[in-house]
Enzyme design. Structure first.
Site, short mmCIF file in Angstrom:
data_model
loop_
_atom_site.label_atom_id
_atom_site.label_comp_id
_atom_site.label_asym_id
_atom_site.label_seq_id
_atom_site.Cartn_x
_atom_site.Cartn_y
_atom_site.Cartn_z
N GLY A 182 -3.10 4.69 5.24
CA GLY A 182 -3.60 4.75 3.86
C GLY A 182 -2.48 5.08 2.89
O GLY A 182 -1.46 5.67 3.26
N VAL A 235 5.02 7.65 11.90
CA VAL A 235 4.14 8.13 12.98
C VAL A 235 2.97 8.91 12.40
O VAL A 235 3.15 9.94 11.76
CB VAL A 235 4.90 9.03 13.98
N ILE A 250 0.06 13.01 8.93
CA ILE A 250 0.31 14.16 9.81
C ILE A 250 1.83 14.36 9.89
O ILE A 250 2.54 13.45 10.31
CB ILE A 250 -0.23 13.93 11.23
N LYS A 285 4.67 4.14 17.96
CA LYS A 285 4.66 5.55 17.56
C LYS A 285 4.98 6.44 18.76
O LYS A 285 5.71 7.43 18.64
CB LYS A 285 3.31 5.91 16.95
N LYS A 342 7.69 1.74 11.97
CA LYS A 342 7.66 2.18 13.37
C LYS A 342 8.13 1.11 14.34
O LYS A 342 8.80 1.40 15.33
CB LYS A 342 6.26 2.68 13.74
N THR A 365 0.83 -1.22 0.00
CA THR A 365 0.00 0.00 0.00
C THR A 365 0.85 1.25 0.00
O THR A 365 0.65 2.17 -0.80
CB THR A 365 -0.90 -0.02 1.25
N1 HSE Z 1 -2.80 0.23 11.71
C1 HSE Z 1 -2.53 1.60 12.01
C2 HSE Z 1 -3.80 2.30 12.41
C3 HSE Z 1 -1.89 2.36 10.89
O1 HSE Z 1 -4.85 1.68 12.47
O2 HSE Z 1 -3.73 3.47 12.72
C4 HSE Z 1 -0.45 1.98 10.71
O3 HSE Z 1 0.30 2.22 11.86
#
Ligand code: HSE
Length: 430
Positions: free
Chosen positions: A304, A134, A138, A207, A107, A14
């Site tokens: 995403g 992270v 953002i 994170k 991460k 992705t």
């Molecule tokens: N799986 C994470 C989330 C995104 O649901 O925020 C990737 O760290």
């Protein structure tokens, strides 16, 4: 115009495909901003034939990502494979040892190995960049490390996992149970088939470890973080929270205190009027408290293809422009071991829910346990009297030390009239 920056992409999932789509789609604007072209020259993935949303046939193909790192037509290596072991660290190490910058969204690897890899990068005179690791789109790494570089940071509080935030939001909106909403989230593709990384808090803890390292100049300290996920959050607690003027959010908190740095990741009750309480669905948010800028807040999509690709490309733009910063804000050799505040010394207010027999003296026994530990109750709700059914008692405490509350709850949980283990949630006024 300078020579193009030649990019090798290891990992075409992705994020890899999202990154290439941005580099190709925004090619001209990126060249104008960097005064040089950003071009993908080589790619690597496990399967060459897998269908992908962007064509790969124009790039050199490497079956072995380490060979991609050594490709003489690659100036910078993107590690978008993921995982703490195996190919991901191998390709980053190969790039850094060859003096090539590495950009990663990994991460988990950085939470465990970030200090070592930062030392490796600095020793080789090159860069390690990880904006995408992270909170997806953002730009919080740059905000905290570069934009707020003039500040002493006192706290970072974030909603760092979109899957958990989506589940908690949907539980609140529908009144449904965790397992039911998780199953639906899996069917919709918002949660992984193996959900533990998200719902047990590990992904958000990775994170938080990175944000705390930047904020406080400490080594990423994953093992020092107190981690609780959202499996234990019940629909009834979400409903009581709403009634009491709170929302339940999974927060990552890194905060300087007189007792050391608090590093904790757990469900919290936050007042409904606060900004973080209103961050719903898959969105992430990070609030930074610092001495000069005050409180600043960053909100956006935490996952995403395009949001995470945006963060990867931002790192590439820094490299193309020649901007350099130590990965964690100070030289890796100067990162301090963290001095972490014990959870038992945490001071805060608490939400308690007890399930008890409804008869004279029960409340007095509970009050005695709280009194003996110096825990003061601010408010209480008891409802639903029915002949022989246990009833819920909900309490909000005044600020108290967690060790005292834990001792009181242990005694309360052993009372004959208390029918279920007491439920507790920390209240965070953010
Ligand atoms: N799986 C994470 C989330 C995104 O649901 O925020 C990737 O760290």
């Amino acid at each position: 115009m300078s020579a193009p920056l030649r990019i090798g992409v290891a990992g075409l999932g992705t994020v890899g495909c999202g990154t290439i789509a941005i580099l190709e789609g925004n090619r001209e604007v990126l060249a104008a901003r960097c005064r040089r072209a950003l071009v993908v020259t080589a790619v690597s993935a496990r399967s060459r034939s897998k269908p992908r949303p962007v064509p790969m046939d124009r790039y050199r193909w490497h079956d072995d990502p380490v060979a991609l790192a050594h490709d003489p037509e690659v100036d910078v290596v993107l590690e978008l494979i993921g995982g703490e072991t195996g190919a991901a660290p191998a390709v980053i190490e190969a790039a850094l040892q060859a003096g090539k910058p590495a950009v990663t969204a990994n991460k988990a690897l950085l939470a465990y190995e970030g200090a070592r890899l930062a030392r490796l990068a600095e020793g080789a005179g090159t860069d390690l960049a990880y904006e995408a690791a992270v909170a997806g789109g953002i730009p919080i790494v740059k905000a905290l490390r570069d934009g707020l570089a003039g500040n002493r940071t006192t706290g970072v509080v974030g909603i760092l996992n979109g899957t958990c935030n989506y589940i908690l939001t949907t539980m609140r909106e529908t009144g449904r149970a965790f397992e039911d909403v998780l199953k639906e989230a899996q069917e919709l593709g918002y949660a992984e088939a193996e959900p533990s990384l998200d719902v047990d808090g590990h992904d958000a803890a990775h994170k938080l470890a990175l944000l705390a390292a930047i904020a406080f100049g400490i080594e990423p300290a994953l093992d020092a973080i107190h981690v609780e996920g959202i499996r234990q959050v019940q629909a009834v607690d979400i409903a009581y929270a709403e009634e009491l003027g709170f929302r339940i959010k999974l927060l990552g908190i890194a905060r300087a205190t007189e007792r050391g740095i608090e590093l904790r990741l757990h469900p919290c009750m936050v007042p409904v009027a606060t900004t973080l309480a209103g961050i719903d669905g898959v969105f992430n948010a990070v609030r930074v408290e610092s001495d000069a800028a005050g409180s600043t807040l960053y909100v956006g999509r935490g996952a995403g293809a395009a949001p995470t690709g945006s963060a990867v490309v931002a790192d590439l733009v820094d490299l193309a422009r020649g901007f350099r910063a130590p990965p964690f804000g100070v030289p890796a050799a100067e990162l301090a071991p963290p001095s972490v505040a014990s959870m038992s010394e945490h001071i805060g207010a608490y939400y308690l829910r007890l399930t008890v027999d409804d008869r004279p003296g029960v409340l007095a026994d509970i009050a005695a346990c709280l009194r003996d530990e110096g825990v003061s109750v601010e408010s209480m709700i008891q409802r639903h009297r029915a002949t022989d059914q246990p009833v819920p008692i909900v309490m909000i405490t005044h600020e108290t030390r967690e060790a005292s509350l834990s001792r009181a709850l242990d005694r309360i949980g052993h009372l004959d009239t208390v029918r279920e283990p007491p439920r507790m949630l920390r209240i965070e006024t953010v």
